[in-house]
Design a protein around this motif. Structure first.
Motif, short mmCIF file in Angstrom:
data_model
loop_
_atom_site.label_atom_id
_atom_site.label_comp_id
_atom_site.label_asym_id
_atom_site.label_seq_id
_atom_site.Cartn_x
_atom_site.Cartn_y
_atom_site.Cartn_z
N LEU A 158 31.87 -33.61 82.02
CA LEU A 158 31.76 -33.60 83.48
C LEU A 158 30.37 -33.14 83.92
O LEU A 158 29.84 -33.64 84.93
N GLN A 159 29.76 -32.21 83.21
CA GLN A 159 28.40 -31.80 83.53
C GLN A 159 27.42 -32.96 83.34
O GLN A 159 26.53 -33.18 84.17
N THR A 160 27.59 -33.70 82.25
CA THR A 160 26.69 -34.83 81.98
C THR A 160 26.81 -35.88 83.07
O THR A 160 25.80 -36.42 83.55
N LEU A 161 28.04 -36.19 83.50
CA LEU A 161 28.21 -37.17 84.57
C LEU A 161 27.64 -36.66 85.88
O LEU A 161 27.01 -37.42 86.64
N ALA A 162 27.84 -35.37 86.19
CA ALA A 162 27.33 -34.81 87.44
C ALA A 162 25.81 -34.78 87.47
O ALA A 162 25.19 -35.07 88.50
N LEU A 163 25.20 -34.44 86.34
CA LEU A 163 23.74 -34.37 86.28
C LEU A 163 23.11 -35.74 86.16
O LEU A 163 21.95 -35.94 86.54
N GLY A 164 23.84 -36.68 85.59
CA GLY A 164 23.28 -38.00 85.36
C GLY A 164 22.25 -38.02 84.24
O GLY A 164 21.41 -38.92 84.17
N SER A 165 22.34 -37.01 83.36
CA SER A 165 21.35 -36.91 82.29
C SER A 165 21.93 -36.08 81.15
O SER A 165 22.94 -35.39 81.32
N GLY A 166 21.26 -36.15 80.01
CA GLY A 166 21.69 -35.36 78.87
C GLY A 166 20.90 -35.72 77.63
O GLY A 166 20.05 -36.60 77.64
N SER A 167 21.22 -35.01 76.56
CA SER A 167 20.61 -35.27 75.26
C SER A 167 21.55 -36.15 74.44
O SER A 167 22.63 -36.54 74.90
N CYS A 168 21.15 -36.46 73.22
CA CYS A 168 22.00 -37.29 72.36
C CYS A 168 23.35 -36.62 72.11
O CYS A 168 24.38 -37.31 72.05
N ARG A 169 23.37 -35.29 71.97
CA ARG A 169 24.64 -34.59 71.76
C ARG A 169 25.54 -34.72 72.98
O ARG A 169 26.75 -34.91 72.86
N ASP A 170 24.95 -34.65 74.18
CA ASP A 170 25.72 -34.78 75.41
C ASP A 170 26.27 -36.20 75.56
O ASP A 170 27.42 -36.39 75.96
N TYR A 171 25.44 -37.19 75.25
CA TYR A 171 25.89 -38.59 75.33
C TYR A 171 27.06 -38.83 74.38
O TYR A 171 28.05 -39.47 74.73
N ALA A 172 26.93 -38.32 73.15
CA ALA A 172 27.98 -38.53 72.15
C ALA A 172 29.29 -37.88 72.60
O ALA A 172 30.36 -38.48 72.51
N LEU A 173 29.20 -36.65 73.10
CA LEU A 173 30.42 -35.95 73.53
C LEU A 173 31.07 -36.66 74.71
O LEU A 173 32.30 -36.76 74.78
N LEU A 174 30.27 -37.16 75.65
CA LEU A 174 30.83 -37.90 76.78
C LEU A 174 31.64 -39.10 76.30
O LEU A 174 32.78 -39.32 76.74
N MET A 175 31.09 -39.87 75.37
CA MET A 175 31.80 -41.06 74.90
C MET A 175 33.01 -40.68 74.05
O MET A 175 34.05 -41.36 74.11
N ILE A 176 32.90 -39.61 73.28
CA ILE A 176 34.04 -39.15 72.48
C ILE A 176 35.23 -38.83 73.39
O ILE A 176 36.36 -39.29 73.16
N GLU A 177 34.98 -38.04 74.42
CA GLU A 177 36.08 -37.62 75.29
C GLU A 177 36.64 -38.79 76.11
O GLU A 177 37.84 -38.86 76.37
N ALA A 178 35.76 -39.73 76.50
CA ALA A 178 36.23 -40.90 77.23
C ALA A 178 37.06 -41.80 76.33
O ALA A 178 38.12 -42.30 76.73
N ALA A 179 36.60 -42.00 75.09
CA ALA A 179 37.35 -42.84 74.14
C ALA A 179 38.71 -42.23 73.85
O ALA A 179 39.73 -42.95 73.78
N ARG A 180 38.78 -40.92 73.70
CA ARG A 180 40.07 -40.26 73.45
C ARG A 180 41.03 -40.49 74.59
O ARG A 180 42.24 -40.65 74.39
N ARG A 181 40.54 -40.52 75.81
CA ARG A 181 41.41 -40.74 76.96
C ARG A 181 41.89 -42.19 77.05
O ARG A 181 42.81 -42.48 77.80
N LEU A 182 41.25 -43.07 76.29
CA LEU A 182 41.71 -44.45 76.20
C LEU A 182 42.56 -44.67 74.95
O LEU A 182 42.91 -45.81 74.63
N GLY A 183 42.87 -43.59 74.23
CA GLY A 183 43.73 -43.69 73.07
C GLY A 183 43.03 -44.01 71.77
O GLY A 183 43.68 -44.40 70.79
N VAL A 184 41.69 -43.83 71.73
CA VAL A 184 40.92 -44.12 70.52
C VAL A 184 40.48 -42.80 69.88
O VAL A 184 39.88 -41.94 70.55
N ALA A 185 40.76 -42.64 68.61
CA ALA A 185 40.33 -41.44 67.89
C ALA A 185 38.82 -41.46 67.72
O ALA A 185 38.24 -42.49 67.34
#
Length: 299
Positions: free
Chosen positions: A173-200
């Protein structure tokens, strides 16, 4: 054909006055598998240190480093030679039941994937789930690969990459609110989004090969974001294909020879490249220098 790389990872902590050091946990050694083989390793620590190797719960190789005596500098230099075999993406076929979203994992897989399926960060207002759903087309079929590729590309295109020296990772949520991040932030954003779509999905830390920085020969258009330091991306588990790499920072899918994994974990906090402690004057800490050089030796 395998490709050979030499990797040098240097980390230097500097202090204004002598300090003593506690145990340091170092996650630098590339992770062996059928597609990646470590041929040679060397670890140099100054001041002199006691080093022992262990495997963590994810079977990552961890060096436990205990520096001896006082010093104004802690230097850790790791060098590796590896052999990397890249599998073409068109050979990684998904199980028919998983080609379209949503899909369900087999019971025996779901038991082992539970920690990678469960979101770890709160989304009280549904902001993240709404963001994830934009990659599902309401008026057509949703190929599992296509949905993940759309998400992977969108992150790098819509957010601003900002490298950070401080430890830790932003919440999605911080990454989306800021509109920016590092590679670790990008990876975590996609991980959590994928999990919410049912993908491990799981977090990956490692190295990035950038041909434009390779003294063996620059290739136009190959410049990568995040080279020269440790890099982070994610794996999504797709039945029939296994763990597939997605790098939203550079819009990469599959390793392609650029991504050299070191460690995996369910959360970035469990995959820090280096962590440890020191004892002395609280004002003694002066700074950190870290660099990674990845050179391709042969094809």
């Amino acid at each position: 054909m395998p490709t050979h790389y030499d990797i040098t990872h240097t980390t230097i902590y500097r202090y204004k006055t002598p300090v003593t050091f506690g145990l340091h946990r170092v996650m630098f050694r590339p992770r062996d598998s059928h597609d990646l083989r470590v041929l040679a390793t060397d670890l140099q620590v100054s001041p002199q240190a006691h080093v022992r190797m262990i495997q963590d719960p994810y079977s990552n190789s961890i060096a436990l480093v205990q520096p001896m005596g006082e010093a104004t500098e802690l230097r850790i230099v790791c060098t590796f030679s590896i052999e990397h075999v890249v599998a073409p993406l068109d050979t990684l076929s998904l199980d028919p039941a998983a080609e379209m979203m949503p899909f369900a994992y087999a019971v025996h897989e779901r038991l082992d994937l539970e920690h990678y399926l469960r979101p770890h960060y709160d989304d009280p207002d549904g902001t993240l789930i709404r963001w994830a759903h934009q990659f599902l087309y309401a008026d057509g079929s949703n190929s599992t690969r296509d949905v993940l590729q759309r998400m992977n590309a969108h992150i790098g295109q819509s957010l601003s990459y900002v490298p950070r020296d401080e430890e830790g990772t932003q919440t999605p949520l911080q990454t989306l609110a800021l509109g920016s991040g590092s590679c670790r932030d990008y990876a975590l954003l996609m991980i959590e989004a994928a999990r919410r779509l049912g993908v491990a999905a799981r977090f990956v830390t490692g190295y990035l090969y950038d041909a434009s920085l390779d003294t063996g020969g620059s290739e136009p258009g190959d410049s990568m974001t995040g080279a020269g330091s440790t890099h982070a991306w994610l794996h999504a588990y797709l039945p029939g294909a296994g763990w597939i790499a997605f790098d939203p920072t550079n819009n990469l899918m599959g390793s392609g020879g650029q991504l050299i994994r070191v460690g995996v974990a369910r959360d970035p906090a469990l995959a820090a490249p280096i962590s440890g402690s020191w004892y002395g004057d609280p004002e003694a800490y002066e700074g950190l220098d870290a660099s990674v050089v990845v050179r391709r030796i042969s094809n």
